[in-house]
Enzyme design. Structure first.
Site, PDB file in Angstrom:
ATOM      1  N   HIS A   1      18.147 -14.302 -45.763  1.00  0.00           N
ATOM      2  CA  HIS A   1      17.944 -13.510 -44.543  1.00  0.00           C
ATOM      3  C   HIS A   1      17.503 -14.384 -43.373  1.00  0.00           C
ATOM      4  CE1 HIS A   1      15.623 -10.809 -41.862  1.00  0.00           C
ATOM      5  NE2 HIS A   1      16.664 -10.020 -42.071  1.00  0.00           N
TER       6      HIS A   1
ATOM      7  N   ARG B   1      17.882 -20.311  -1.593  1.00  0.00           N
ATOM      8  CA  ARG B   1      16.738 -19.574  -1.023  1.00  0.00           C
ATOM      9  C   ARG B   1      15.911 -20.544  -0.196  1.00  0.00           C
ATOM     10  NH1 ARG B   1      17.146 -17.674  -6.582  1.00  0.00           N
ATOM     11  NH2 ARG B   1      17.055 -15.392  -6.680  1.00  0.00           N
TER      12      ARG B   1
ATOM     13  N   THR C   1      21.887  -8.214  -6.447  1.00  0.00           N
ATOM     14  CA  THR C   1      21.704  -7.117  -7.404  1.00  0.00           C
ATOM     15  C   THR C   1      20.264  -6.977  -7.905  1.00  0.00           C
ATOM     16  OG1 THR C   1      22.534  -8.584  -9.123  1.00  0.00           O
ATOM     17  CG2 THR C   1      24.092  -7.025  -8.162  1.00  0.00           C
TER      18      THR C   1
ATOM     19  N   CYS D   1      24.930 -12.454  -6.146  1.00  0.00           N
ATOM     20  CA  CYS D   1      23.993 -13.560  -6.318  1.00  0.00           C
ATOM     21  C   CYS D   1      22.676 -13.107  -6.943  1.00  0.00           C
ATOM     22  CB  CYS D   1      23.754 -14.269  -4.998  1.00  0.00           C
ATOM     23  SG  CYS D   1      23.087 -13.208  -3.735  1.00  0.00           S
TER      24      CYS D   1
END
Ligand code: ADP
Ligand code: MG
Ligand code: MG
Length: 922
Positions: free
Chosen positions: A478, A599, A812, A876
């Site tokens: 696992h 920026r 966004t 962006c």
């Protein structure tokens, strides 16, 4: 009117009739199957693989698959299976009995079956398989007589009671293990296989008592009833907490349901000429082309994965059972060719006869994914296009993860070595439980999860840990499987560890390590060391940064090859979010075609700049403000010039100042403390006065809701001289670049526009200053002025804004914040609860909300393009590096997508897959 109503009724009826006549159970056996590989939705991955292998004439025990639709029906009918479907199942049982030549519950020749869950996507969080179903007190004697092997018959029966008891009747595993160990101890047996028939008979008797006392009922003796109960347990397991958590992490929808596979048993536990195993057609950790896997002699089912006995490497099968080995190699090679991908397979050998029990695409690490995809193309098994579709974009980010510095690593002695299950460097503080892993991580610590073996319940802890280390289990345990899938460094089966989970410590190589101590391990070599070791950048990053020659890194060459294939197919341009020359350089090296968001305010935080910025903010007159801005001008010009150079002349979108000004000032509370301290010391004079002025300005600038306050275009409108300075810096830097032959086209972007006149105001300033600069510099250059569409009003009036803006870039992050009304900084307080309650499936700041925010983007695109058909459109936000979001941006018709430098490879591949229109995660 009446007619209409009747028509409706008829339609309704025919719909019901349709459900009735629909096929819900799919048979496979004797060389023919009702299903095939294209039916994963309906049959689940396991069922479709069993059908496909049967059709290909491979040795697969016969059986049938109850479709995923029945799972949904089961939930809709509140746990009942309609009688028509029950009848279908009964018919398929009869057919299976006929094919197998055995009968459920018979004392002459009992049919035994396995009951296996299987959804479209493989899910380790779901139900354990039940083996040997059909046995009862009479049938077990029949099995003994028929096989003349009482040990085998009772070994099968005790396994069945234990699995059925645990999975269906929900009795904890330890209750059984306790009895089993007691019998082993009483008989002085070391291994499970040391127990003889008499001992196993005793185990069975004890197990039946456990069932009676824990479940308050006798172990069910009717095989048909056993089958119904097991089937329903599979359906119920779809909604258990582990499965739900697993689906949440991997974004698998809840409504797809699981299938149930009922299959005739074949036995790997009849003696030394039998066995069971699992394997891969290539190494899933490194991608190397080598037959890879493990097996156990005289064992059944999950024994290999469970880590109870340590399995043997599959190569050794060649010595033990050469014929079966050869056949297995032939079959799996054929399967790989057939599916055009690495296969992960399960098999059982009964008295030297091979049976295939499962095949599926093998889960692999990011390294292996890239190696395998490029190898399969070289081997002409797949085309470059298929290679692009074969790699999960997200897995590329794994290739950029750090490793240890070999020099540092060598210095520290190796405490023990385990199996290298998933590559990567892990270093952190030891924790022994998944819950602690989560707690400590929340406190900002880096942890590694150390377990004897992991179980599906540990998944939340594995998810946050730096790496996973286990003492038992093989490469397909696992921990290994999940570690690889998550891209977590994992070392498993480190037998040198003596773990005392209750005492929260382990011993290794004479040392004692307790919870909170640092350890490090390397998932590629399997070495474990008791120390904190610094890691170093990945091989790919070293090449990109120039520290390693590309010719020395085959991994880099493959990575580059795959991405260049991706570029052939994608239509979305990929840019970077970057604001420093070195970031631009890195993004360029990763194939960014420009900068989508620079920026400018990040530059204000640069060395020695904050005081100038503060002077600008504190200025009470325009003249004073201009003075400070004049000091900033050469610094900003230098920044922009550096970024243009880093991008080698590719387009750069520069955003004018965006955040509220108080972000550049000290915190109010800090200032108050400073002032109080100075006053207490009896200080007076310049320093104290300055602090007081600063505090007054900070209080003046205080906003109740800075996110909705004086920021973005609003700053440029109130302080036009800031826009002037920034424009001048950009255009002067561009002129300089042009004079040096770097023909950059700067794109100046005004943030947070929601009113046309806001934009017009700023555009006028930009155009005026740009004209001035070009006149001074005696050079004409091209530049664009556009806006960031990030407030809902900007989307709805996009037709107006497009009259003046030459490009749009959807921001966004803010658009999500403002559309939901969720503050990005506070959403953490309730988002998890929203997700737990299924109010939201995913974090809309991580993966775009297509329905709401996406619709606003769509509106903005349509209205903007209606006014200006050649409008340049991009995005962006942080979403630009998220594969699922990239698909949406492609579909909505954007031209460019901007992602952080490290996410550019992911975005390039995701954009190619979007263009080839596949769904992510399929
Ligand atoms: P998982 O999804 O956890 O891999 P499976 O349904 O594949 O669960 O079952 C696990 C193991 O059980 C298989 O690898 C195989 O060894 C064993 N098994 C399942 N069905 C049969 C069968 N019909 N005969 C023998 N062994 C079986
Ligand atoms: Mg299982
Ligand atoms: Mg399996």
């Amino acid at each position: 009117m009446a007619k209409k109503a009747k028509a409706k009724r008829v339609a309704g009826k025919s719909r019901i009739a349709n459900t009735k006549s629909r096929k819900h159970v799919y048979f496979f056996g004797a060389g023919r199957a009702d299903g095939n590989r294209t039916m994963k939705d309906l049959l689940g991955g396991k069922g479709s693989g069993l059908a496909e292998m049967t059709n290909a004439g491979l040795p697969v025990p016969p059986g049938f698959t109850i479709s995923t639709e029945v799972c949904n029906i089961y939930y809709k009918e509140k746990g009942k299976i309609p009688s028509s479907i029950s009848r279908d199942i009964t018919e398929n049982v009869k057919k299976l009995e006929k094919t197998a030549g055995a009968t459920l519950g018979s004392t002459e020749n009992p049919l035994l079956v396995s009951v296996r869950s299987g959804a479209k996507f493989s899910m380790p969080g779901m139900m354990d398989t039940i083996l040997n179903l059909g046995l009862n007190d009479d049938a077990v004697e029949g099995l003994k007589r028929r096989t003349d092997n009482g040990r085998f018959a009772f070994d099968s029966y005790r396994r069945f009671i234990q699995m059925f008891g645990n999975v269906v009747l929900e009795i904890p595993k330890d209750s059984f293990e306790h009895e089993f160990d007691a019998v082993k101890k009483a008989r002085g047996a070391r291994l499970d296989t040391d127990l003889d028939e008499a001992a196993l008979r005793e185990v069975v008797e004890r197990y039946k008592k456990v069932v009676k006392s824990k479940a308050g009922r006798d172990f069910p003796q009717d095989p048909h009833r056993q089958l119904e109960m097991a089937r329903d347990a599979v359906f119920r397991s779809w909604m258990n907490a582990r499965a739900i958590e697993y689906r949440r992490i991997y974004d698998i929808p809840d409504h797809i349901g699981t299938a149930v596979n009922v299959q005739m048993m074949v036995f790997g536990n009849t003696g030394d000429r039998s066995g069971t195993g699992v394997g891969f057609t290539r190494n899933p950790g490194t991608g190397a082309k080598e037959f890879y896997g493990e097996f156990l002699i005289n064992a059944q089912g999950e024994d290999v994965v469970a880590g109870i006995r340590t399995p043997q490497p599959i190569r050794e099968l060649e010595q033990v059972m050469p014929k079966a080995y050869k056949q297995l190699r032939e079959i799996t090679t054929r399967l790989e060719k057939h599916y055009k991908d690495v296969q992960d397979f399960e098999f059982t050998i009964q008295d030297e006869k091979l049976f295939m029990l499962q095949t599926r695409s093998g889960k692999r690490t990011g390294y292996a994914a890239v190696v395998i995809a490029t190898d399969l193309v070289s081997e002409k098994l797949i085309t470059p296009k298929e290679a692009v579709l074969l790699v999960d974009p997200e897995s590329l980010s794994q290739l950029l993860a750090p490793g240890f510095d070999p020099a540092e690593w060598k210095k520290i002695p190796t405490a023990t070595t385990g199996l290298p299950a998933s590559p990567g460097a892990a270093s952190g503080q030891v924790v022994f439980t998944a819950d602690h892993a989560v707690e400590w991580t929340q406190q900002g610590k880096k942890v590694v999860l150390v377990r004897r073996e992991t179980v599906p319940d540990d998944i939340h802890g594995m998810f946050v840990a730096q790496g996973i280390l286990t003492a038992t289990g093989g490469m397909t345990s696992h921990a290994a499987v999940v570690g690889r899938q998550m891209g977590k460094p994992s070392v498993v089966g480190a037998g040198g560890l003596e773990i005392d989970e209750a005492g929260k410590r382990f011993r290794v190589a004479g040392q004692s390590v307790k919870e909170g101590d640092y350890i490090s391990f390397d998932g590629l070599s399997g070495e474990v060391k008791i120390a904190q070791v610094a890691s170093k950048p990945s091989e790919i990053l070293q090449v990109v940064n120039g520290g390693l020659d590309a010719s020395k890194s085959s991994l880099y060459r493959r990575f580059k090859q795959l991405l260049s294939w991706a570029d052939r197919f994608r239509r979305l341009g990929i840019r970077a979010n970057a604001d420093q020359p070195d970031q631009a350089e890195l993004a360029h090296a990763f194939g960014a075609e420009g900068i989508g968001l620079c920026r400018t305010e990040h530059m204000f935080f640069g060395e020695g700049r904050i005081p100038i910025v503060q002077r600008m903010i504190l200025a009470t007159t325009e003249a004073d403000r201009r003075k400070a801005l004049a000091e900033l001008l050469p610094l900003q010009r230098q920044d922009f010039y550096g970024v243009f150079k880093g991008m080698h002349g590719k387009p750069v979108t520069i955003r004018t100042i965006d955040p509220p000004l108080h972000e550049f000032l000290p915190k109010r509370e800090e200032l108050m403390v400073d002032i109080a301290r100075l006053e207490a010391l009896g200080k007076t004079g310049k320093q104290l006065d300055e602090k007081r002025t600063l505090l007054a300005r900070v209080e003046q600038l205080h906003e109740f809701n800075p996110m909705l306050g004086h920021r973005g275009v609003r700053l440029g409108i109130t302080y036009p001289e800031i826009t002037e300075m920034q424009t001048r810096a950009i255009i002067e830097a561009a002129c300089q670049a042009h004079k040096e032959g770097l023909k950059v086209v700067p794109e100046i972007m005004i943030p947070l526009v929601g009113i046309l006149k806001e934009f017009s105001d700023q555009k006028a300033i930009v155009d005026r200053v740009a004209a001035d600069v070009m006149k001074e510099q005696k050079i004409k250059i091209k530049y664009l002025v556009g806006t960031m569409i990030e407030i809902p009003r900007g989307c709805t009036i996009a037709d107006q804004i497009a009259r003046e803006a030459e490009f749009f870039s959807f921001g966004t992050n803010d658009l999500t914040q403002l559309t939901f009304g969720f503050s990005r900084d506070d959403v953490g307080k309730f988002l998890k609860i929203y997700q737990d309650k299924k109010i939201l499936e995913r974090d809309p700041f991580a993966s775009i909300d297509v329905e709401g925010v996406g619709d606003l983007v769509r509106v903005g695109v349509e209205r903007g393009r209606a006014t200006r058909p050649d409008l340049k459109l991009g995005i962006c936000g942080e979403h630009g590096g998220d594969a699922a979001s990239v698909h949406f941006f492609h579909n909505v018709g954007l031209a460019a997508d901007a992602a952080g430098a490290y996410r550019i490879p992911v975005a390039r591949l995701a954009a190619a897959q979007a263009a080839l229109s596949v769904k992510v995660g399929d």
